[in-house]
Enzyme design. Structure first.
Site, PDB file in Angstrom:
ATOM      1  N   ASP A 270      -3.349   8.485  -1.199  1.00  0.00           N
ATOM      2  CA  ASP A 270      -3.749   7.432  -0.269  1.00  0.00           C
ATOM      3  C   ASP A 270      -5.204   7.042  -0.545  1.00  0.00           C
ATOM      4  O   ASP A 270      -5.549   5.867  -0.675  1.00  0.00           O
ATOM      5  CB  ASP A 270      -3.589   7.984   1.162  1.00  0.00           C
ATOM      6  CG  ASP A 270      -3.842   6.942   2.233  1.00  0.00           C
ATOM      7  OD1 ASP A 270      -3.614   5.749   1.969  1.00  0.00           O
ATOM      8  OD2 ASP A 270      -4.270   7.338   3.338  1.00  0.00           O
TER       9      ASP A 270
ATOM     10  N   HIS B  75       3.858   6.850   5.456  1.00  0.00           N
ATOM     11  CA  HIS B  75       2.658   7.556   5.910  1.00  0.00           C
ATOM     12  C   HIS B  75       1.839   6.810   6.965  1.00  0.00           C
ATOM     13  O   HIS B  75       1.124   7.427   7.739  1.00  0.00           O
ATOM     14  CB  HIS B  75       1.789   8.011   4.737  1.00  0.00           C
ATOM     15  CG  HIS B  75       0.867   6.972   4.178  1.00  0.00           C
ATOM     16  ND1 HIS B  75       1.237   6.096   3.199  1.00  0.00           N
ATOM     17  CD2 HIS B  75      -0.417   6.664   4.462  1.00  0.00           C
ATOM     18  CE1 HIS B  75       0.226   5.313   2.902  1.00  0.00           C
ATOM     19  NE2 HIS B  75      -0.796   5.616   3.660  1.00  0.00           N
TER      20      HIS B  75
ATOM     21  N   HIS C  68       0.824  -1.221   0.000  1.00  0.00           N
ATOM     22  CA  HIS C  68       0.000   0.000   0.000  1.00  0.00           C
ATOM     23  C   HIS C  68       0.858   1.272   0.000  1.00  0.00           C
ATOM     24  O   HIS C  68       0.716   2.106  -0.907  1.00  0.00           O
ATOM     25  CB  HIS C  68      -0.989  -0.043   1.172  1.00  0.00           C
ATOM     26  CG  HIS C  68      -1.658   1.261   1.448  1.00  0.00           C
ATOM     27  ND1 HIS C  68      -2.503   1.882   0.543  1.00  0.00           N
ATOM     28  CD2 HIS C  68      -1.601   2.085   2.519  1.00  0.00           C
ATOM     29  CE1 HIS C  68      -2.929   3.021   1.054  1.00  0.00           C
ATOM     30  NE2 HIS C  68      -2.404   3.183   2.251  1.00  0.00           N
TER      31      HIS C  68
ATOM     32  N   ASP D  91     -21.203  14.348 -26.724  1.00  0.00           N
ATOM     33  CA  ASP D  91     -19.802  14.762 -26.557  1.00  0.00           C
ATOM     34  C   ASP D  91     -18.942  13.705 -25.859  1.00  0.00           C
ATOM     35  O   ASP D  91     -18.089  14.027 -25.055  1.00  0.00           O
ATOM     36  CB  ASP D  91     -19.725  16.088 -25.804  1.00  0.00           C
ATOM     37  CG  ASP D  91     -20.436  16.038 -24.459  1.00  0.00           C
ATOM     38  OD1 ASP D  91     -21.123  15.025 -24.192  1.00  0.00           O
ATOM     39  OD2 ASP D  91     -20.300  16.985 -23.680  1.00  0.00           O
TER      40      ASP D  91
ATOM     41  N   GLU E 218       0.976   5.745  12.579  1.00  0.00           N
ATOM     42  CA  GLU E 218      -0.395   5.351  12.895  1.00  0.00           C
ATOM     43  C   GLU E 218      -0.491   3.867  13.280  1.00  0.00           C
ATOM     44  O   GLU E 218      -1.159   3.510  14.239  1.00  0.00           O
ATOM     45  CB  GLU E 218      -1.272   5.641  11.668  1.00  0.00           C
ATOM     46  CG  GLU E 218      -2.708   5.164  11.760  1.00  0.00           C
ATOM     47  CD  GLU E 218      -3.546   6.037  12.674  1.00  0.00           C
ATOM     48  OE1 GLU E 218      -3.083   7.140  13.020  1.00  0.00           O
ATOM     49  OE2 GLU E 218      -4.646   5.599  13.042  1.00  0.00           O
ATOM     50  N   ASP E 219       0.189   3.026  12.516  1.00  0.00           N
ATOM     51  CA  ASP E 219      -0.042   1.583  12.647  1.00  0.00           C
ATOM     52  C   ASP E 219       1.066   0.785  13.339  1.00  0.00           C
ATOM     53  O   ASP E 219       0.909  -0.402  13.575  1.00  0.00           O
ATOM     54  CB  ASP E 219      -0.273   0.955  11.259  1.00  0.00           C
ATOM     55  CG  ASP E 219      -1.533   1.498  10.604  1.00  0.00           C
ATOM     56  OD1 ASP E 219      -2.382   2.025  11.348  1.00  0.00           O
ATOM     57  OD2 ASP E 219      -1.656   1.406   9.379  1.00  0.00           O
TER      58      ASP E 219
HETATM   59 MN    MN Z   1      -2.804   4.662   3.918  1.00  0.00          MN
END
Ligand code: MN
Length: 743
Positions: A155, A88, A63, A275, A92-93
């Protein structure tokens, strides 16, 4: 899922290959070669995410690599952004902190990762306000470093590309949020390609069948378009070559989503979307030649061959759009009499159109930058300095400013200012300076005196008149549309405003109680729709100030509802039995579960939303009211769209089971030539041929044309379609369409 499972040899190969592609993208860009730091970020992120997998089963590191590739290849950013993208999700993880990142990668990368971490938690939070609050944070970080929001876009794009592995209810929520806020924001940042893809992906997940159908139609007509393209572009190619231009001509095919939008808005079938094919000419500016003159020279060469449509010339070269877009668009008549749009851009303009901000920096010259994008960013900064008290209101105000189409007005000195459509003289005054706004007593528009509430038009020349003695009054809030002016005026009258809001809330609650109603999101949105308000706060303020009379609702909003409620109660509700619903978000429920609205209505009580009146066969979703009632909306219903974004966790995915017993009201619009007996034929077809009951009928005739609205009871979409086919067979009938509301 075994989280500690290590990557297999095969997976490691896949990871290395993806990383190599990222490096190749980077090395073929114009950025300096800072491979070392990227390598370090990749190794660190791989180590930190080691053993963790995405929902799809892939190793997690795939990812961040994908996000970094989008950032490098599709947005065109450099090594700092690539490193930040790779890292990134680390803070957080995993157990690493922002300090760790700073020690290893320096202050800048750490700041960006910190910004991304702040806006990552709770984007799909439990409460609406949390979500909106999060968005405010996103904008705050954006005004500090635009790269934060650009990486966030990448993201989101990758999450949308891989949305298939999420359960349906989550898909709608993410898709809804993407369409509500991320796609417009991408557009505003000039990221056209990303905006288009985000819209297409949202559409694909919200209406899978429609998407597949239109996609197949596009494929089946491809050859035809390819032929048209070469027949149409060959003469242009020859002419431009003779004139000595270096250029490429590309065929631009409309996206599935925008084709669908057009079909919806204009109520036309696929075949009538004229169009679908457009032409794009991207030219290199010859030495010593002026870019703007070249655009017009190419325009002139094309219109020597094909006739231009007089109303369809768009000159965004002289006045760029406020998201920075520059190009010259012209629509000409092609060889078979069809209109074809041609977009003329220089290489630089094309880069800006495709990559937005990043490309913009590349061409930045000199110290001071007052490009449209920079100006817009400045207004965002100001908006944040004076934030609305309520996060959801803030989101609404901001969104209005994202979507509004623009007008251009001139100062007496001839400077151009961009304002949203509907802006007034007072908005203009505030756009110049807060003090000018505060002291504004009126304006001269094109040398004529006008009041400060005067709505400006594109091309107006505006001179603001001020007086030191002027004192703003609360009513001014009704004279402005820009977020900036609104928040400035509001901050002056905050206290007074607040007390009216409280009174309004109290009045509304009392009123609802008296009418046996509750303050539910559904009721609130009906009331807002009735008074044509988009913001709850504004509604409450006006109720509190007695600008709106709540008793007006009694004979309209709640009367019709009680009538329908009765009908639905009769048909659907099992008496005395309150059933527990598989409510998504409830710990005991299965979030993957899609609710089936069965014919025998086993176990589920639901109500049909009267904003969009879905019937079996429509793409639908359920929204859980506070009192446990499930309200069924069409998926593309604007009310549902807003609910999806603000109360995403209460969305429940739902499908109809075939219904052949229950009946639902649906309204069709019939237009045709007013011949004797035409209406009689229509009614006979409905009641005799199709044996349907008509509940309401209204017909207008004018100048030999009739227009009728017929509400009838049907089982499902198929019924309506069959009826439409039969009605079209009546000679005088020219068009039949199903319309949204049954009123
Ligand atoms: Mn992410």
């Amino acid at each position: 899922m075994d989280e500690q499972q290590l990557n297999t040899e095969e997976e490691q190969k896949m990871i290395d290959a993806a990383y190599q592609e990222l490096l190749n993208d980077y090395l073929s860009s114009n950025h300096r070669r800072k491979v070392e730091i990227i390598e370090k970020a990749f190794k660190f992120a791989s180590m930190a995410h080691q053993g963790v997998r995405r929902r799809s089963g892939e190793p997690y590191i795939m990812h961040p690599i994908a996000v970094a590739r989008i950032v490098s290849h599709e947005i065109g950013l450099g090594s700092t952004s690539i490193c930040s993208s790779l890292l990134h999700d680390v803070v957080e993880d995993t157990e690493y902190s922002v300090e760790d990142i700073e020690n290893l990668f320096g202050k800048k990368v750490a700041q960006i990762v910190d910004g991304l971490t702040k806006i990552s938690g709770g984007v799909f939070g439990e409460k609406a306000s949390a979500q909106a609050e999060n968005f405010r944070k996103l904008l705050l970080t954006m005004s500090e470093d635009i790269r934060v929001v650009l990486i966030k876009m990448a993201d989101r794009l990758h999450n949308m590309r891989t949305l298939g592995s999420m359960p349906p209810a989550k898909q709608y929520k993410i898709a809804g949020e993407t369409q509500y806020i991320y796609a417009p924001l991408a557009n505003r940042l000039g990221l056209y390609a990303i905006k288009t893809e985000l819209e297409d992906l949202s559409f694909k997940y919200e209406h899978p069948d429609k998407y597949a159908e239109l996609y197949a139609l596009l494929e089946s007509t491809r050859e035809e378009r390819d032929n048209l393209f070469s027949v149409f572009s060959d003469p242009i190619k020859k002419k431009l070559e003779n004139l000595g231009y270096k250029f490429e001509i590309l065929a631009r095919v409309k996206s599935v989503y925008s084709i669908w939008r057009k079909m919806q808005n204009k109520n036309i079938p696929f075949e009538e979307v004229y169009d679908i094919l457009a032409l794009r000419i991207i030219f290199d500016v010859n030495e010593g030649e002026d870019e703007k003159s070249a655009c017009w020279a190419i325009y002139s060469a094309i219109t020597d061959i094909y006739k231009p449509h007089p109303d369809r010339i768009r000159d965004w070269v002289s006045t760029p759009k406020s998201n920075g877009y520059e190009a010259l668009h012209v629509t000409v008549m092609g060889p078979n009499g069809q209109w074809i749009e041609v977009q003329i851009r220089s290489r630089r303009m094309d880069d800006i159109a495709e990559k937005g901000f990043a490309a913009h920096w590349k061409y930045k010259t000199g110290e001071k930058d007052d490009s449209e994008l920079e100006k817009w960013l400045q207004t965002i900064k100001e908006l944040l300095e004076n934030p609305e008290p309520n996060a959801i209101d803030f989101l609404d105000t901001f969104k209005l400013n994202l979507f509004a189409s623009e007008i251009f007005v001139f100062t007496p000195a001839g400077d151009i200012r961009t304002l949203p459509q509907g802006a007034t003289a007072l908005d203009f005054a505030f756009s110049l300076h807060t003090d000018v706004g505060m002291q504004c007593i009126g304006a001269k528009v094109n040398h004529k005196l006008v009041p400060l509430s005067y709505v400006l038009n594109s091309g107006d020349q505006v001179e603001i008149l001020t007086s030191k003695k002027q004192v703003p009054v609360p009513e001014w809030i009704n004279y402005v549309v820009t977020a900036r002016a609104k928040s400035k005026i509001r901050s002056i009258f905050k206290k007074e405003y607040k007390s009216f809001i409280n009174k309004g809330e109290h009045d509304l609650e009392t009123y609802l109680k008296e009418n046996n109603q509750k303050m539910t999101p559904d009721n609130l949105s009906k009331i807002m729709e009735y008074f044509k308000e988009t913001k709850k706060e504004e509604l409450l303020y006006k109720v509190g100030k007695s600008i709106y009379n709540l008793n007006d609702l009694t004979n309209s909003v709640f009367k019709s509802q009680s009538k329908w409620m009765k009908y639905w109660n009769l048909t659907f509700r099992k008496d005395g039995k309150s059933t527990s619903l598989p409510f998504f978000g409830n710990k005991n429920s299965d979030p993957k579960k899609t609710l089936t609205l069965a014919e025998d209505n086993s176990g589920v009580t639901y109500r049909i939303a009267d904003c969009c009146s879905p019937i079996p066969g429509d793409d639908i979703l359920g929204f859980m009211e506070e009192d446990g009632m499930l309200v069924v909306h069409k998926r593309q219903c604007p009310v549902a769209m807003k609910l999806k974004s603000n109360y995403g966790e209460r969305i429940i995915s739902a499908v109809w089971e075939t219904h052949k017993m229950l009946s639902f009201p649906a309204t069709i619009e019939v237009k045709g030539v007013d011949r004797l007996g035409a209406l009689c034929d229509v009614i006979r077809t409905i009641t005799e041929e199709h044996a349907m009951n008509i509940s309401k009928l209204s017909v207008d005739t004018k100048d030999g044309i009739f227009e009728g609205y017929i509400t009838l009871y049907v089982h499902d979409v198929e019924d309506v379609n069959n009826l439409c086919v039969s009605l079209m067979k009546i000679q005088s009938v020219k068009s039949v369409n199903r319309v949204e509301t049954n009123s």
